[in-house]
Write an enzyme that holds these catalytic residues in place. Structure first.
Site, short mmCIF file in Angstrom:
data_model
loop_
_atom_site.label_atom_id
_atom_site.label_comp_id
_atom_site.label_asym_id
_atom_site.label_seq_id
_atom_site.Cartn_x
_atom_site.Cartn_y
_atom_site.Cartn_z
N LYS A 1 68.84 37.72 42.05
CA LYS A 1 69.92 37.50 41.10
C LYS A 1 70.10 38.69 40.17
CE LYS A 1 68.83 33.15 39.98
NZ LYS A 1 67.88 33.47 40.92
N GLU B 1 59.27 25.59 47.91
CA GLU B 1 58.67 25.62 46.57
C GLU B 1 59.17 24.45 45.71
OE1 GLU B 1 60.20 27.76 43.31
OE2 GLU B 1 61.53 28.99 44.52
N1 PSU Z 1 65.41 31.97 41.04
C1 PSU Z 1 66.20 30.90 41.26
N2 PSU Z 1 65.73 29.65 41.10
C2 PSU Z 1 64.43 29.44 40.73
C3 PSU Z 1 63.59 30.58 40.51
C4 PSU Z 1 64.12 31.80 40.67
O1 PSU Z 1 67.36 31.05 41.61
O2 PSU Z 1 64.05 28.28 40.58
C5 PSU Z 1 62.16 30.35 40.16
C6 PSU Z 1 61.27 30.62 41.38
O3 PSU Z 1 60.26 29.62 41.42
C7 PSU Z 1 60.66 31.96 41.07
C8 PSU Z 1 60.54 31.87 39.57
O4 PSU Z 1 59.42 32.17 41.70
O5 PSU Z 1 61.74 31.25 39.16
C9 PSU Z 1 60.36 33.22 38.93
O6 PSU Z 1 60.05 33.04 37.58
P1 PSU Z 1 59.53 34.27 36.72
O7 PSU Z 1 60.70 35.19 36.59
O8 PSU Z 1 59.11 33.66 35.41
O9 PSU Z 1 58.39 34.86 37.48
#
Ligand code: PSU
Ligand code: MN
Length: 302
Positions: free
Chosen positions: A159, A25
Site C-alpha cells: 500500500k 493470517e
Molecule cells: N495491510 C493490509 N491489511 C492488514 C495489514 C496490512 O492491507 O491487515 C496487517 C498485516 O497483518 C501486516 C500488518 O502484517 O498489518 C503490518 O503491520 P505493521 O506495519 O505494524 O508491521
C-alpha cells in the site's frame, strides 16, 4: 523439540499426506476490516481456497496457544472480540505466556506456518517501510521475517501508506525474491500501478511454483513475495486513492498515533474516507489472491 502448536486434524492430515495447504493470517480479520465484513471475508476466502483444491489454515493464538486451522466459532471470536491483540513476531512469547488471544500479522503467521511445514500463505497487503522511516525507523517486521523464513507470501503488493520504493529496496537487500504475476509493474494494493517496475514477472502459478522450487534447491532460506495485482474491475485508480491516503496520513499525524496502531488506524480511516469503497476493493483483492495461492499450493504439491 516439541512445538506447542495446535494444528486442526484436517490441516494435520493434509500436511502429513503432502496435500496442498494455504495459510491465512488473522490480523487482517481482527485489525484490518470492520465486523461483520471481516468474518464474512474470512469464511469466504477459506471457501475459495477449498474450491481451488487446497486446505485453508487460518492462523491465530487462542488462550496463548498458536493455532493452525480455525473453526467457525474461532473465526467469529477473532472477528468480534475487542480483546484480541495484534501479534507480530516480537509479541508471540508474551501472548503465549499470558495465555491471551492474538491475531497474527504477516510476520507471525509466516513463522507459525513455517513451523508446521506450510509453504504458501495468502494475505491482502504486506507490511513494509513506512513513509518517514528514515526518521521514525518504522519498518515492519514482515520484512525481517521474509528474510529468514521460507514461506511464499501471495499479496496485492504494498500500500502507498508505505514507501513502496524503500520497501522494495529492503526486500532486495535481504535477498527476498519478489515477482509480480502477469505484469511488469509492482502493484500498490488498491491499484494495479505504483510507478515502480517489478523486479521479476511470472506468468502463472506453474511458473511461480518453479521459482519456489528453484529457491529451495539453491538452499535459500528466505521467503518469496508474489504480488498479484488487484483485478482491473475492482481497482481504485492510484491518483484517486493517493489523495485519500494523504488525508488519512495527515489525520494520523494530528492524532499522534504511533507504532503498531498505525496500520490498523490508516486502514479504518481509508474505509471511512472512501465510504466503504476501499473495503470492497480490499475484499476483492484477497479473493483473487486466494484463488492464485490455492493454484500455487496445488502446483507445488503436484
Ligand atoms: N495491510 C493490509 N491489511 C492488514 C495489514 C496490512 O492491507 O491487515 C496487517 C498485516 O497483518 C501486516 C500488518 O502484517 O498489518 C503490518 O503491520 P505493521 O506495519 O505494524 O508491521
Ligand atoms: Mn511498525
Amino acid at each position: 523439540m516439541s512445538i506447542p502448536i495446535r494444528t486442526s486434524p484436517e490441516v494435520a492430515d493434509a500436511l502429513a499426506a503432502g496435500r496442498p495447504v494455504v495459510a491465512l493470517e488473522s490480523t487482517i480479520i481482527s485489525h484490518g476490516m470492520p465486523y461483520p465484513d471481516n468474518v464474512a471475508m474470512a469464511r469466504e476466502v477459506e471457501g475459495i481456497v477449498r474450491a481451488g483444491g487446497a486446505v485453508p489454515a487460518t492462523i491465530a493464538l487462542l488462550h496463548g496457544v498458536p493455532t493452525v486451522g480455525l473453526d467457525d466459532d474461532e473465526l467469529e471470536l477473532l472477528a468480534s472480540d475487542p480483546g484480541v491483540g495484534k501479534v507480530s513476531v516480537r509479541d508471540l512469547p508474551w501472548v503465549m505466556a499470558g495465555r491471551r488471544h492474538g491475531a497474527t500479522t504477516v510476520a507471525a503467521t509466516m513463522r507459525l506456518a513455517s513451523l508446521v511445514g506450510i509453504e504458501v500463505f495468502v494475505t491482502g497487503g504486506l507490511g513494509g517501510v513506512h513513509r518517514g522511516a528514515p526518521e521514525s525507523f518504522d519498518v515492519s517486521a514482515d520484512l525481517t521475517e521474509l528474510a529468514t523464513t521460507p514461506v511464499t507470501v501471495v499479496c496485492a503488493g504494498v500500500k502507498s501508506i508505505l514507501d513502496i520504493a524503500l520497501t522494495l529496496e529492503v526486500l532486495e537487500t535481504n535477498g527476498v525474491p519478489v515477482a509480480v504475476v502477469g505484469s511488469d509493474e509492482f502493484p500498490s494494493f488498491y491499484s494495479r500501478s505504483s510507478g515502480l517496475a517489478s523486479p521479476a514477472r511470472v506468468a502463472d502459478a506453474a511458473e511461480a511454483a518453479a521459482a519456489v522450487g528453484a529457491a529451495r534447491a539453491l538452499g535459500m532460506r528466505s521467503g518469496l513475495v508474489l504480488a498479484h495485482p488487484v483485478p482491473v474491475e475492482d481497482e481504485i485508480p492510484a491518483d484517486q486513492i493517493g489523495a485519500v491516503i494523504d488525508h488519512a496520513l495527515a489525520d494520523l499525524a494530528r492524532l499522534g498515533i504511533t507504532g503498531k496502531d498505525i496500520t490498523p488506524y490508516l486502514l479504518k480511516r481509508i474505509v471511512e474516507l472512501t465510504d466503504g469503497a476501499s473495503l470492497a476493493t480490499n475484499i476483492a483483492l484477497v479473493r483473487a489472491n486466494a484463488r492464485f495461492g490455492a493454484a500455487l499450493a496445488v502446483a507445488l504439491a503436484g
